[in-house]
Design a protein around this motif. Structure first.
Motif, short mmCIF file in Angstrom:
data_model
loop_
_atom_site.label_atom_id
_atom_site.label_comp_id
_atom_site.label_asym_id
_atom_site.label_seq_id
_atom_site.Cartn_x
_atom_site.Cartn_y
_atom_site.Cartn_z
N UNK A 153 0.84 -1.19 0.00
CA UNK A 153 0.00 0.00 0.00
C UNK A 153 0.88 1.25 0.00
N UNK A 154 0.94 1.90 -1.14
CA UNK A 154 1.74 3.12 -1.30
C UNK A 154 0.92 4.34 -0.92
N UNK A 155 1.60 5.38 -0.45
CA UNK A 155 0.96 6.69 -0.31
C UNK A 155 1.37 7.57 -1.48
N UNK A 156 0.36 8.20 -2.07
CA UNK A 156 0.58 9.15 -3.14
C UNK A 156 -0.46 10.23 -3.08
N UNK A 157 -0.65 10.91 -4.18
CA UNK A 157 -1.71 11.90 -4.31
C UNK A 157 -2.01 12.09 -5.79
N UNK A 158 -3.18 12.66 -6.07
CA UNK A 158 -3.49 13.01 -7.46
C UNK A 158 -3.21 14.49 -7.63
N UNK A 159 -2.18 14.76 -8.38
CA UNK A 159 -1.66 16.11 -8.60
C UNK A 159 -2.47 16.81 -9.67
N UNK A 160 -2.93 18.00 -9.39
CA UNK A 160 -3.45 18.89 -10.44
C UNK A 160 -2.22 19.48 -11.13
N UNK A 161 -1.84 18.89 -12.27
CA UNK A 161 -0.62 19.34 -12.94
C UNK A 161 -0.81 20.78 -13.40
N UNK A 162 0.07 21.68 -13.04
CA UNK A 162 -0.07 23.05 -13.53
C UNK A 162 -0.19 23.09 -15.05
N UNK A 182 4.05 16.34 1.13
CA UNK A 182 3.48 17.62 1.57
C UNK A 182 4.24 18.80 0.97
N UNK A 183 5.56 18.72 0.99
CA UNK A 183 6.35 19.81 0.39
C UNK A 183 6.07 19.91 -1.10
N UNK A 184 5.98 18.76 -1.76
CA UNK A 184 5.67 18.76 -3.18
C UNK A 184 4.33 19.42 -3.45
N UNK A 185 3.31 19.02 -2.71
CA UNK A 185 1.97 19.54 -2.97
C UNK A 185 1.87 21.03 -2.65
N UNK A 186 2.46 21.44 -1.54
CA UNK A 186 2.35 22.85 -1.16
C UNK A 186 3.10 23.77 -2.12
N UNK A 187 4.08 23.21 -2.83
CA UNK A 187 4.89 24.04 -3.73
C UNK A 187 4.42 23.99 -5.18
N UNK A 188 3.93 22.80 -5.62
CA UNK A 188 3.69 22.61 -7.05
C UNK A 188 2.24 22.26 -7.41
N UNK A 189 1.36 22.17 -6.43
CA UNK A 189 -0.04 21.84 -6.71
C UNK A 189 -0.69 22.94 -7.55
N UNK A 190 -1.25 22.53 -8.70
CA UNK A 190 -1.78 23.51 -9.64
C UNK A 190 -2.86 24.39 -9.07
N UNK A 191 -3.72 23.83 -8.20
CA UNK A 191 -4.82 24.61 -7.65
C UNK A 191 -4.36 25.64 -6.62
N UNK A 205 6.30 25.21 -13.87
CA UNK A 205 6.09 24.70 -12.51
C UNK A 205 5.91 23.19 -12.52
N UNK A 206 5.25 22.67 -13.54
CA UNK A 206 5.08 21.22 -13.65
C UNK A 206 6.43 20.53 -13.80
N UNK A 207 7.27 21.08 -14.65
CA UNK A 207 8.61 20.51 -14.84
C UNK A 207 9.41 20.59 -13.54
N UNK A 208 9.30 21.72 -12.85
CA UNK A 208 10.02 21.88 -11.59
C UNK A 208 9.54 20.89 -10.55
N UNK A 209 8.24 20.58 -10.55
CA UNK A 209 7.71 19.61 -9.61
C UNK A 209 8.29 18.22 -9.82
N UNK A 210 8.41 17.81 -11.07
CA UNK A 210 9.00 16.50 -11.38
C UNK A 210 10.47 16.48 -10.96
N UNK A 211 11.19 17.56 -11.22
CA UNK A 211 12.59 17.62 -10.82
C UNK A 211 12.74 17.63 -9.30
N UNK A 212 11.79 18.24 -8.60
CA UNK A 212 11.83 18.21 -7.14
C UNK A 212 11.72 16.77 -6.63
N UNK A 213 10.82 16.00 -7.21
CA UNK A 213 10.68 14.60 -6.78
C UNK A 213 12.00 13.85 -6.99
#
Length: 567
Positions: A153-162, A182-191, A205-213
């Motif tokens: 059971x993995x933890x993830x989220x459904x990202x609103x891609x910018x 949490x850091x990913x979502x608070x920084x790169x969440x499209x909404x 921002x979408x590209x930056x989010x992938x690079x952050x991961x």
């Protein structure tokens, strides 16, 4: 990409060992042998080296030994082709999503009962989720891991891609999993991004989010992070250049998209079901849509997304570039068909980041659009063992085939030099076979036909298998290109057997240019020529009709590709 040579080695598909010298860009040309210099030159000329290519297509996987983890009768795990094939679902919602209702353990127990080995909990990115939801769901996920030891059971989220649609983002379990997400979502969440952002700023921002991961993996905060774009053609807002940019941002993180969306029950005709569109693909172009997409792209084809279902279409245009880009299927489960529950009373989602536990109502949800995880679609991953990292490595390597309605029981595909029938040889799904020019190669396909009823209580029957081949032509001049003119169905096999194993062999002849091959199969109930014409795809999936799209009457499987490249 903000991370160096060691990171590539950490994610080599072979699961150990370094890249061959010609592919290892840290080795200067002057230190290579003449044959490796020649090989590197060819690969560069074909656009198959650099920009992350060495970390994806060209890192040839080695056969891994399978061990451990045996399932009972309902399980999805089985040994075939040297791998443990583990069935899973990377797109599942719970009471921590504003439009869903179930507990984590509810979704996990059902997924396990319906034969899954791994699941990803992907509640919607939102203000509430970023603020409290990521933390609140984690104890539920950890408790589920303890209760269901034979389910990953993995933890993830459904990202609103910018600037785009949604994506599954998930990480390997660790003490830092909440902090990273949490850091990913608070920084790169499209909404959560400024409404004044331009399209270009959001795409960046979408590209930056992938690079952050990727940076969090390099920093060893988590042992892996993956991105898969969800329902990519549903609204027409995932443009071809954005998909290419996500993949190129870091191909060890951004690995693919849904070949078929969830929400398949939405197509069940009324009065027995919703009478809508499979996957909720009932949209039309908007101002935000990519203008080049045809109207047919807004519908599913045999339950699959147009990007995947069209031979010579968008997915093939990526594969023809030599880009490792994989397909999956899943449930996108929110509220499930024929369930008899509702959200708990007195819920305040905005305040609590969750709904109260669901309660029994006695009212059957015939208009719900979703199936429980594992009930209809499976993403089957060839893993070296039963484990979180092994599943992520298998996904990253493209050792994946997908099906609907348990169309087949198992599959093993290998490309090898013609006549080499040693059981230990052959390049599996997602892999790359390097051979000298002029060498004759072939694909061998072993399919275990279905012999037990699916969850709709009938034994699915495979009627046809298609071999699809495309030339690798290198990078496109136009990053919004979405066709591959040299890709087509080269062979179709009618399947008359109804039990046991079917073994097929197709010869590609002598290698004169780099190519890839992928496979597709169907119950044969609904077919029509593909969008690129009958000469390209004579018996492809049929365009799904809104209101009359019973998902159980139209079943397909698809594999990821294997490449054959000259040395």
């Amino acid at each position: 990409m903000g991370h160096g040579h060691d990171h590539t080695h950490d994610h080599d598909h072979s699961g150990g060992g370094d890249l061959p010298p010609a592919l290892d860009l840290s080795v200067p040309d002057g230190e290579l042998s003449p044959s490796d210099v020649s090989r590197r030159g060819f690969l560069r000329g074909a656009g198959l080296l650099g920009a992350g290519a060495a970390a994806s297509v060209l890192a040839s996987p080695a056969a891994a030994s399978a061990h451990g983890h045996e399932h009972g009768p309902t399980g999805g795990g089985s040994d075939q082709g040297g791998f443990k094939w583990l069935a899973g679902d990377h797109h599942i919602h719970t009471q921590y999503s504003s439009d869903a209702q179930y507990r984590v353990i509810d979704q996990a127990r059902h997924g396990r009962a319906f034969g899954l080995d791994w699941v990803v909990i992907t509640d919607h990115g939102s203000v509430a989720h970023a603020k409290i939801g990521v933390e609140k769901v984690n104890p539920d996920i950890r408790a589920t891991r303890e209760e269901l030891r034979d389910l990953l059971t993995f933890q993830g989220l459904e990202w609103n891609i910018p600037a785009a649609e949604h994506a599954t983002v998930f990480v390997a379990p660790s003490k830092h999993e909440v902090d990273v997400l949490k850091q990913f979502e608070q920084t790169y969440e499209g909404s959560l991004l400024p409404a004044t952002n331009t399209t270009e700023q959001n795409e960046a921002a979408a590209i930056a989010g992938i690079k952050f991961l990727a940076s969090q993996v390099k920093a060893r905060k988590v042992d892996g992070a993956l991105f898969l774009a969800n329902h990519p053609a549903r609204r027409g807002i995932d443009s071809p250049h954005e998909i290419r940019n996500w993949r190129d941002a870091d191909p060890t993180v951004a690995i693919g998209f849904e070949g078929a969306p969830g929400h398949q029950a939405a197509g069940i005709p009324a009065p027995y079901g919703r009478g809508g569109a499979r996957g909720y693909y009932d949209n039309n172009p908007s101002a935000a849509s990519f203008p080049g997409y045809p109207l047919e792209s807004y519908r599913t084809w045999g339950g699959f997304d147009w990007m995947t279902a069209t031979v010579g279409g968008l997915w093939d245009s990526l594969l023809a570039e030599g880009k490792a880009w994989w397909i999956t299927v899943n449930s996108d489960s929110h509220v499930n068909y024929l369930d008899q529950s509702d959200r708990g009373p007195n819920s305040d989602f905005d305040a609590n980041g969750r709904y109260n536990d669901p309660v029994y109502t006695g009212k059957t949800l015939t208009t719900a659009g979703d199936f429980w995880p594992g009930f209809y679609g499976r993403t089957n991953v060839g893993a070296s063992s039963f484990g979180y990292k092994a599943v992520m490595d298998g996904l990253r390597a493209g050792r994946v085939w997908v099906d609907h309605g348990r169309l087949i029981k198992g599959l093993d595909a290998r490309v090898r030099v013609a006549g080499d029938r040693r059981s230990s040889t052959g390049t599996p799904l997602g892999g790359v076979l390097h051979v000298k020019r002029g060498t004759t190669t072939e694909i061998t396909l072993d399919i275990d036909l279905q012999d037990v009823p699916n969850w709709a209580q009938f034994v699915a029957k495979l009627k046809r298998v298609d071999v699809i081949v495309g030339t690798v032509t290198g990078p496109v001049a136009d990053r919004d290109a979405f066709t591959a003119p040299n890709t087509k169905v080269v062979k179709s096999y009618e399947i008359s057997k109804t039990s046991g194993r079917v073994s097929l062999t197709y010869s590609f002849g002598r290698l004169d240019k780099p190519f890839y091959v992928r496979l597709r199969g169907t119950d044969g109930n609904r077919t029509q020529p593909g969008l690129m014409g009958a000469s390209v795809d004579p018996y492809g999936p049929k365009l799904d009709v809104i209101g009359d799209a019973d998902p159980w009457g139209d079943l397909w499987f698809y594999t990821n590709p294997i490449w054959v490249l000259p040395k």
